[in-house]
Design a protein around this motif. Structure first.
Motif: not given
Length: 153
Positions: A85-104
């Motif tokens: 949740e913290f990372l969701e609030q502070v991570t810029p939009e363009e970096f969210r996919a790699a940071t928050l959703y470590p799938i793939g």
């Protein structure tokens, strides 16, 4: 001691308080008179330990706990939920996919594969270069044997 003396001197030099504008005072008093959004009832007896709160405001359309997070349920990050949740609030939009959703694609596996391929390609290139050097040296040797009068031999 010195800070106390300094504070006394500063306060002694301050301008005297001016009479407040009645309109400003009324503007401040008006919100204090209005009914508050949350009121706490005083206890009826001194030994009472009941805490009652009355809230005047709109009721939410659905319970707040219905959706704990905007994160899809299939995403299982390796870190704890409060960190997510913290990372969701502070991570810029363009970096969210790699940071928050470590799938793939697992990057480590791809990098390992690329390193192995690059090492194999470098080894083949070194071997080809060594074979070319040996071939040129052999040709020079055969040319010297064929014509020993050459100055290079």
């Amino acid at each position: 001691m010195a800070p106390a003396v300094f504070l006394t001197l500063v306060l002694a030099q301050s301008a005297p308080a001016e009479a407040a504008d009645p309109a400003q005072i009324e503007r401040i008093r008006q919100p204090l008179i209005e009914t508050q959004a949350i009121t706490v009832a005083p206890p009826t007896r001194a030994e009472d330990s009941v805490f009652r709160v009355t809230v005047h405001g709109p009721k939410p359309e659905r319970p707040l706990w219905e959706e704990w997070s905007a994160t899809p349920s299939y995403v299982r990050p390796w870190f704890r939920s409060y960190h997510h949740e913290f990372l969701e609030q502070v991570t810029p939009e363009e970096f969210r996919a790699a940071t928050l959703y470590p799938i793939g694609i697992h990057v480590e596996q791809v990098v390992d594969f690329l390193v192995k391929d690059i090492k194999a390609a470098n080894r083949k290139k070194r071997e080809a270069k060594a074979r070319e050097e040996v071939r040129l040296a052999l040709e020079a040797l055969l040319a010297c044997r064929a014509n020993p009068d050459k100055p290079d031999c």
